[in-house]
Design a protein around this motif. Structure first.
Motif, PDB file in Angstrom:
ATOM      1  N   ARG B  13       1.772 -26.013  13.941  1.00 16.17           N
ATOM      2  CA  ARG B  13       1.563 -26.744  15.180  1.00 16.17           C
ATOM      3  C   ARG B  13       1.904 -25.837  16.364  1.00 16.17           C
ATOM      4  O   ARG B  13       2.736 -24.930  16.252  1.00 16.17           O
ATOM      5  CB  ARG B  13       2.473 -27.981  15.242  1.00 16.17           C
ATOM      6  CG  ARG B  13       2.012 -29.117  14.349  1.00 16.17           C
ATOM      7  CD  ARG B  13       0.784 -29.789  14.920  1.00 16.17           C
ATOM      8  NE  ARG B  13       0.263 -30.865  14.097  1.00 16.17           N
ATOM      9  CZ  ARG B  13      -0.701 -30.712  13.206  1.00 16.17           C
ATOM     10  NH1 ARG B  13      -1.225 -29.514  12.988  1.00 16.17           N
ATOM     11  NH2 ARG B  13      -1.121 -31.739  12.516  1.00 16.17           N
ATOM     12  N   ARG B  14       1.273 -26.112  17.498  1.00 20.34           N
ATOM     13  CA  ARG B  14       1.605 -25.423  18.742  1.00 20.34           C
ATOM     14  C   ARG B  14       2.666 -26.252  19.459  1.00 20.34           C
ATOM     15  O   ARG B  14       2.763 -27.475  19.275  1.00 20.34           O
ATOM     16  CB  ARG B  14       0.373 -25.255  19.605  1.00 20.34           C
ATOM     17  CG  ARG B  14      -0.683 -24.361  18.966  1.00 20.34           C
ATOM     18  CD  ARG B  14      -1.779 -24.004  19.941  1.00 20.34           C
ATOM     19  NE  ARG B  14      -2.769 -23.150  19.306  1.00 20.34           N
ATOM     20  CZ  ARG B  14      -2.619 -21.847  19.124  1.00 20.34           C
ATOM     21  NH1 ARG B  14      -1.525 -21.238  19.544  1.00 20.34           N
ATOM     22  NH2 ARG B  14      -3.558 -21.149  18.527  1.00 20.34           N
ATOM     23  N   ARG B  15       3.442 -25.591  20.266  1.00 22.64           N
ATOM     24  CA  ARG B  15       4.479 -26.273  21.036  1.00 22.64           C
ATOM     25  C   ARG B  15       3.885 -27.466  21.787  1.00 22.64           C
ATOM     26  O   ARG B  15       2.812 -27.366  22.384  1.00 22.64           O
ATOM     27  CB  ARG B  15       5.119 -25.312  22.032  1.00 22.64           C
ATOM     28  CG  ARG B  15       6.164 -24.397  21.418  1.00 22.64           C
ATOM     29  CD  ARG B  15       6.742 -23.462  22.469  1.00 22.64           C
ATOM     30  NE  ARG B  15       5.729 -22.575  23.027  1.00 22.64           N
ATOM     31  CZ  ARG B  15       5.911 -21.802  24.078  1.00 22.64           C
ATOM     32  NH1 ARG B  15       7.064 -21.795  24.710  1.00 22.64           N
ATOM     33  NH2 ARG B  15       4.951 -21.016  24.499  1.00 22.64           N
ATOM     34  N   GLN B  17       2.792 -30.258  20.421  1.00 21.63           N
ATOM     35  CA  GLN B  17       2.010 -31.134  19.555  1.00 21.63           C
ATOM     36  C   GLN B  17       2.934 -31.999  18.697  1.00 21.63           C
ATOM     37  O   GLN B  17       4.147 -31.838  18.702  1.00 21.63           O
ATOM     38  CB  GLN B  17       1.088 -30.299  18.651  1.00 21.63           C
ATOM     39  CG  GLN B  17      -0.019 -29.590  19.409  1.00 21.63           C
ATOM     40  CD  GLN B  17      -0.965 -28.855  18.481  1.00 21.63           C
ATOM     41  OE1 GLN B  17      -0.551 -28.229  17.498  1.00 21.63           O
ATOM     42  NE2 GLN B  17      -2.253 -28.939  18.774  1.00 21.63           N
ATOM     43  N   ARG B  84       9.742 -24.500  19.106  1.00 23.72           N
ATOM     44  CA  ARG B  84       9.855 -23.442  18.092  1.00 23.72           C
ATOM     45  C   ARG B  84      11.056 -23.673  17.174  1.00 23.72           C
ATOM     46  O   ARG B  84      11.007 -23.363  15.988  1.00 23.72           O
ATOM     47  CB  ARG B  84       9.962 -22.085  18.773  1.00 23.72           C
ATOM     48  CG  ARG B  84       8.675 -21.643  19.420  1.00 23.72           C
ATOM     49  CD  ARG B  84       8.405 -20.154  19.187  1.00 23.72           C
ATOM     50  NE  ARG B  84       7.085 -19.800  19.690  1.00 23.72           N
ATOM     51  CZ  ARG B  84       6.881 -19.182  20.850  1.00 23.72           C
ATOM     52  NH1 ARG B  84       7.902 -18.851  21.603  1.00 23.72           N
ATOM     53  NH2 ARG B  84       5.654 -18.899  21.223  1.00 23.72           N
ATOM     54  N   VAL B 112       6.000 -23.679  14.102  1.00 25.08           N
ATOM     55  CA  VAL B 112       5.609 -24.006  15.469  1.00 25.08           C
ATOM     56  C   VAL B 112       5.338 -22.709  16.216  1.00 25.08           C
ATOM     57  O   VAL B 112       6.221 -21.852  16.333  1.00 25.08           O
ATOM     58  CB  VAL B 112       6.702 -24.817  16.187  1.00 25.08           C
ATOM     59  CG1 VAL B 112       6.272 -25.144  17.618  1.00 25.08           C
ATOM     60  CG2 VAL B 112       7.004 -26.101  15.415  1.00 25.08           C
ATOM     61  N   LEU B 113       4.108 -22.590  16.687  1.00 18.49           N
ATOM     62  CA  LEU B 113       3.722 -21.360  17.387  1.00 18.49           C
ATOM     63  C   LEU B 113       4.053 -21.430  18.877  1.00 18.49           C
ATOM     64  O   LEU B 113       4.114 -22.533  19.441  1.00 18.49           O
ATOM     65  CB  LEU B 113       2.217 -21.118  17.204  1.00 18.49           C
ATOM     66  CG  LEU B 113       1.749 -21.019  15.741  1.00 18.49           C
ATOM     67  CD1 LEU B 113       0.238 -20.854  15.698  1.00 18.49           C
ATOM     68  CD2 LEU B 113       2.429 -19.830  15.067  1.00 18.49           C
TER      69      LEU B 113
END
Lengths: 112, 113
Positions: B13-15, B17, B84, B112-113
């Protein structure tokens, strides 16, 4: 500090030797459980020992519990390369919900 | 008799989300526990649920995290607005009663990207 603390943090032995890991805890418990975790994988349940028990066996595994010293040991006899893993003890810390408190684990390497 | 099932096994997931992690306990088990494992560390308790009830959530962060175990279907651990620091392996365990063996699923590794 941790409720369960394993000792040693890392252990390296030759195949065929015995491996002993220790666990200390701080509060009263209902039971103590030992788990194995291979790198990057889930936990495999090994043995549960209740507070009124002193020793349990399962195959090559022997677990002892000394409630007066608040400590437990896991002995693996005649180790095999496949025993290479991290080993964790977990206690319920006397909780009424059964939640487990884990130590940091002992990393065991068994060399073929 | 299938063991504890978790899905997905890996989740990126991206930060900001949301992350939803699912856990199906072993057949006959009505007690579900969620734990989090950070790299090179032991597992930390998060929450304990029985069907439709949260029994103990003392290990859950106060914000962004929630859990449920509906009457039908799997238990869900939900993380909103991921950061993150949420990157970890999340394990679910089930047991037939409170002080018996807990059997663990394979875990969900959240990045978490």
């Amino acid at each position: 500090s941790q409720q369960g603390e394993e000792d040693p943090q890392a252990l390296s032995i030759q195949e065929g030797e015995n491996a002993t890991m220790n666990c200390s805890y701080k509060t009263s418990i209902n039971n103590l459980q030992w788990y194995r975790q291979n790198s990057g994988r889930g936990l495999v349940h090994l043995i549960l020992i209740r507070s009124n028990e002193r020793e349990k066996h399962s195959g090559r595994l022997r677990v002892t519990l000394d409630t007066s010293k608040k400590s437990s040991s896991l002995l693996i006899t005649a180790s095999r390369a496949a025993d290479t893993a991290s080993y964790f003890c977990a206690t319920d810390a006397g909780s009424n919900t059964g939640k487990l408190i884990f130590g940091q684990g002992t990393t065991l390497q068994v060399k073929p | 008799n299938a063991g504890v099932m978790q899905n997905p096994r890996h989740l990126v997931r991206r930060r900001g989300q949301e992350a939803r992690l699912r856990c199906s306990p072993m057949k006959g088990h009505s007690h579900v526990y969620w734990y989090r494992q950070l790299p090179e560390e032991g597992l930390k308790f998060m929450v304990y649920l029985q069907k439709e009830n949260i029994i103990d959530e003392s290990g859950m962060p106060k914000e962004r995290f929630s859990a449920e175990f509906p009457k039908e279907g799997p238990s869900i651990l939900r993380i909103q607005q991921v950061v993150r620091g949420d990157s970890a392996a999340y394990f679910c365990a089930s047991s037939p009663e409170t002080w018996s063996e807990q059997f663990f699923g394979p875990g969900t590794r959240l990045t978490v990207l």
